[in-house]
Design a protein around this motif. Structure first.
Motif, PDB file in Angstrom:
ATOM      1  N   SER A 149      40.461  48.497  27.737  1.00 12.10           N
ATOM      2  CA  SER A 149      40.249  49.776  27.223  1.00 12.10           C
ATOM      3  C   SER A 149      38.689  49.981  27.517  1.00 12.10           C
ATOM      4  O   SER A 149      38.180  51.008  28.393  1.00 12.10           O
ATOM      5  CB  SER A 149      40.737  50.335  26.196  1.00 12.10           C
ATOM      6  OG  SER A 149      42.206  50.266  26.286  1.00 12.10           O
ATOM      7  N   ALA A 150      38.072  49.216  26.920  1.00 12.96           N
ATOM      8  CA  ALA A 150      36.559  49.460  27.079  1.00 12.96           C
ATOM      9  C   ALA A 150      35.858  48.987  28.413  1.00 12.96           C
ATOM     10  O   ALA A 150      34.841  49.655  28.631  1.00 12.96           O
ATOM     11  CB  ALA A 150      35.996  47.926  26.046  1.00 12.96           C
ATOM     12  N   SER A 151      36.610  48.186  29.298  1.00 14.50           N
ATOM     13  CA  SER A 151      36.218  48.173  30.545  1.00 14.50           C
ATOM     14  C   SER A 151      36.266  49.327  31.493  1.00 14.50           C
ATOM     15  O   SER A 151      35.759  49.734  32.448  1.00 14.50           O
ATOM     16  CB  SER A 151      36.778  46.911  31.284  1.00 14.50           C
ATOM     17  OG  SER A 151      38.154  47.337  31.511  1.00 14.50           O
ATOM     18  N   GLN A 152      37.242  50.331  30.877  1.00 15.87           N
ATOM     19  CA  GLN A 152      37.209  51.679  31.682  1.00 15.87           C
ATOM     20  C   GLN A 152      36.310  52.662  30.808  1.00 15.87           C
ATOM     21  O   GLN A 152      36.419  54.021  31.460  1.00 15.87           O
ATOM     22  CB  GLN A 152      38.769  52.104  31.720  1.00 15.87           C
ATOM     23  CG  GLN A 152      39.504  50.846  32.476  1.00 15.87           C
ATOM     24  CD  GLN A 152      40.785  51.738  32.853  1.00 15.87           C
ATOM     25  OE1 GLN A 152      40.664  52.725  33.473  1.00 15.87           O
ATOM     26  NE2 GLN A 152      41.935  51.080  32.584  1.00 15.87           N
ATOM     27  N   THR A 201      38.500  46.323  36.518  1.00  8.42           N
ATOM     28  CA  THR A 201      38.523  46.184  34.985  1.00  8.42           C
ATOM     29  C   THR A 201      38.672  44.616  34.700  1.00  8.42           C
ATOM     30  O   THR A 201      39.019  43.798  35.311  1.00  8.42           O
ATOM     31  CB  THR A 201      39.832  47.063  34.475  1.00  8.42           C
ATOM     32  OG1 THR A 201      40.925  46.236  34.678  1.00  8.42           O
ATOM     33  CG2 THR A 201      39.857  48.339  35.212  1.00  8.42           C
ATOM     34  N   VAL A 202      38.722  44.652  33.395  1.00 10.63           N
ATOM     35  CA  VAL A 202      39.070  43.312  32.709  1.00 10.63           C
ATOM     36  C   VAL A 202      40.352  43.244  32.241  1.00 10.63           C
ATOM     37  O   VAL A 202      41.064  44.532  32.340  1.00 10.63           O
ATOM     38  CB  VAL A 202      38.204  43.048  31.288  1.00 10.63           C
ATOM     39  CG1 VAL A 202      38.865  42.028  30.366  1.00 10.63           C
ATOM     40  CG2 VAL A 202      36.667  42.979  31.714  1.00 10.63           C
ATOM     41  N   GLY A 203      41.214  42.253  32.624  1.00 10.97           N
ATOM     42  CA  GLY A 203      42.485  42.229  32.336  1.00 10.97           C
ATOM     43  C   GLY A 203      42.744  42.323  30.926  1.00 10.97           C
ATOM     44  O   GLY A 203      42.177  42.518  29.878  1.00 10.97           O
ATOM     45  N   ALA A 204      44.341  42.191  30.772  1.00 14.25           N
ATOM     46  CA  ALA A 204      44.665  42.391  29.171  1.00 14.25           C
ATOM     47  C   ALA A 204      44.686  41.120  28.557  1.00 14.25           C
ATOM     48  O   ALA A 204      44.552  41.078  27.316  1.00 14.25           O
ATOM     49  CB  ALA A 204      46.384  42.676  29.224  1.00 14.25           C
ATOM     50  N   PHE A 205      44.244  40.143  29.085  1.00 20.18           N
ATOM     51  CA  PHE A 205      44.210  38.702  28.528  1.00 20.18           C
ATOM     52  C   PHE A 205      42.860  38.051  29.061  1.00 20.18           C
ATOM     53  O   PHE A 205      42.389  38.203  30.394  1.00 20.18           O
ATOM     54  CB  PHE A 205      45.343  37.817  28.954  1.00 20.18           C
ATOM     55  CG  PHE A 205      46.442  38.504  28.514  1.00 20.18           C
ATOM     56  CD1 PHE A 205      46.897  38.309  27.278  1.00 20.18           C
ATOM     57  CD2 PHE A 205      47.312  39.070  29.391  1.00 20.18           C
ATOM     58  CE1 PHE A 205      48.323  38.791  26.735  1.00 20.18           C
ATOM     59  CE2 PHE A 205      48.806  39.565  29.172  1.00 20.18           C
ATOM     60  CZ  PHE A 205      49.183  39.425  27.676  1.00 20.18           C
ATOM     61  N   PRO A 206      42.297  37.143  28.133  1.00 16.39           N
ATOM     62  CA  PRO A 206      41.065  36.384  28.542  1.00 16.39           C
ATOM     63  C   PRO A 206      41.164  35.923  29.825  1.00 16.39           C
ATOM     64  O   PRO A 206      42.442  35.252  30.187  1.00 16.39           O
ATOM     65  CB  PRO A 206      40.777  35.421  27.444  1.00 16.39           C
ATOM     66  CG  PRO A 206      41.342  36.125  26.092  1.00 16.39           C
ATOM     67  CD  PRO A 206      42.969  36.679  26.985  1.00 16.39           C
TER      68      PRO A 206
END
Length: 506
Positions: A181-184, A287-292
């Motif tokens: 979410s932060a990456s958006q 975006t960043v994914g949901a997982f590292p």
């Protein structure tokens, strides 16, 4: 004997959904509450955040009562949360919203702020830090809009929430936001560093405390005594941070590994391609994914189910009738081409002033032709997005369809025929609430559950290769129709803004 369960709730655009799931992924109880968003002006889409919490409480209560009425003794061992996004909910120091939450890319009010921030920071630097060009999807310009246009409200703002993090806050007292979410919230987040970009946060979100960052499946905290009294969930129950619904939905069907593309059929259409490399392209969302360790290239149509619902309401016919008539209409909808931009368009054209166009109408066309043209229009939009993703370097090897629209075989088949793609369909398509419940189970289980066991694939939809020449030609016409009508449509959109009713309900 108590039945250990996880509870998942997702706050969506048109409804909130809940699911109670046992340790093996079996659905014990479900509940849904429909709601409206508010459209006070053209391009504005808002929602009262108090509804998010009241509906969570109602859903949790209903599901627990339902399970007990079936003779079960549900013991909630963890809670998963999810919600539409990226949204902007600003609250004061007491967590009282300073205004209604501004929703994701369907809200296009911050065009001036997108332009200003882009000019101030430079496109190349924004893309280097945040991964994506600024657009109506980015949350950062919407924060700036509140500061510019509603300074009294902004002066009271102290915290930033999205639906999932708001539920986590109300349940646990934790002030967190997940990385995805932060990456958006571009341009406030550094995609490669997976951290807030402090210089731009201080510049464009002054006075607002940056939430602590967690991954979607991390435990944010435990249910407080006060929240337990409202919800019936035992105090001390772990609650995950959660994330945006499209990403939780991808988890619900196991479409979150490198090479996967999740295609979500809902009120809007959403696509998430997963990889390990940060891909940057002007017309999609990085975006960043949901997982590292994962990165996403994502996109979305502004309408899909919303368009079919509009046609249903307009014609007065039910979905079964419309689907039967659309199936009787031949591929190509007897010479119709539709642009599905009835609410502007997100990716890949990033045009909030785009509008719906239907070309080729004659007195001989019926509602079945129109309905088929709408289904084909959304399929064209999917193809446009997939081709743009692949041109940017996305390695798409597996496509999983999810969402309410997967219940209609015709729509699935049309998307496969238009795109030339095979779609896998899982046994359970209940959506993001199920993914949230899975993430919650994974967070507290000593033996990690596998989504392939919870929710196996049960169907494959393959394209009819004989239709490829027809749909290749129609796709070119689809692209040409937008290019040739863009100027006229933008003029019409400007006029519509001047005459928009002050309050319209979605």
């Amino acid at each position: 004997m108590p039945l250990q369960c996880t509870l998942g709730v997702d706050i969506g655009t048109s409804s909130s959904k809940g699911v109670l799931v046992d340790e093996g992924g079996r659905i014990v109880a479900t509940a849904t509450l429909a709601h409206d968003v508010s459209r006070p002006r053209a391009g504005w889409v808002e929602m009262d955040a108090h509804v998010w919490w009241s509906e969570f409480v109602a859903l949790a209560t209903e599901m627990l009562v339902s399970a007990r009425s079936d003779g079960l003794e549900p013991e909630v061992v963890a809670v998963g949360v999810s919600g539409m996004g990226p949204c902007v909910l600003l609250t004061d120091e007491n967590d009282e919203p300073v205004r209604a939450a501004i929703l994701y890319g369907v809200d296009t009010r911050a065009a001036a702020q997108v332009e200003r921030l882009t000019e101030e920071l430079g496109t190349a630097e924004i893309v280097r830090i945040g991964g994506s060009h600024l657009s109506s999807q980015a949350a950062g310009p919407k924060i700036a809009w509140i500061a510019d246009e509603e300074p009294e409200a902004y002066a009271r703002a102290r915290r930033l929430f999205m639906p999932a993090s708001w539920l986590a806050r109300r349940l646990t007292g934790a002030y967190v936001l997940d990385h995805q979410s932060a990456s958006q919230t571009s341009p406030l987040y550094d995609v490669d560093a997976a951290a807030w970009h402090d210089p731009w946060w201080r510049r464009f979100a002054p006075g607002i405390e940056a939430p602590a960052l967690l991954w979607a499946g991390d435990i944010a905290g435990t249910v407080t005594d006060a929240a337990a009294a409202e919800t019936g969930i035992p105090a001390g129950t772990p609650v995950i941070a959660g994330t945006i619904d499209a990403w939780t939905e991808a988890v619900s069907v196991g479409a979150h590994e490198p090479g996967d593309l999740m295609l979500m059929y809902g009120t809007t259409m959403f696509l998430v391609a997963t990889g390990t490399e940060t891909l940057r392209t002007p017309s999609m969302w990085t975006t960043v994914g949901a997982f590292p360790g994962t990165r996403n290239l994502a996109g979305g149509l502004a309408t899909s189910g919303a368009l079919t619902a509009w046609l249903k309401d307009l014609t007065g016919a039910g979905y079964p009738t419309l689907l039967a008539e659309a199936e009787a209409s031949e591929p190509g909808a007897r010479g119709l081409v539709m642009l599905p931009y009835f609410a502007g368009e997100r990716t890949p054209i990033l045009d909030p002033d785009a509008r719906g166009v239907i070309a080729g109408l004659t007195l001989g066309h019926g509602r079945g032709d129109l309905y088929r043209a709408a289904l084909e229009a959304t399929a064209m939009g999917v193809r446009h997005n997939v081709e743009t993703m692949r041109a940017a370097g996305a390695d798409i090897r597996r496509i999983v369809a999810v969402g309410g629209g997967t219940q209609g075989a015709l729509w699935l088949q049309i998307v496969s025929d238009v795109t030339g793609l095979v779609q896998e369909v899982p046994a359970t398509t209940i959506g993001a609430s199920y993914g949230a419940a899975f993430l919650a189970a994974a967070a507290v289980s000593s033996q990690k559950p596998r989504i392939e066991e919870w929710n196996p694939m049960t169907a494959r939809v393959s394209p009819d290769r004989a239709l490829a020449p027809l749909y290749d030609e129609l796709f070119e016409r689809y692209l040409d129709l937008y290019a040739s009508t863009r100027g006229l449509v933008h003029d019409l959109a400007a006029g519509q803004r001047e005459h928009e009713p002050q309050e319209v309900r979605a």
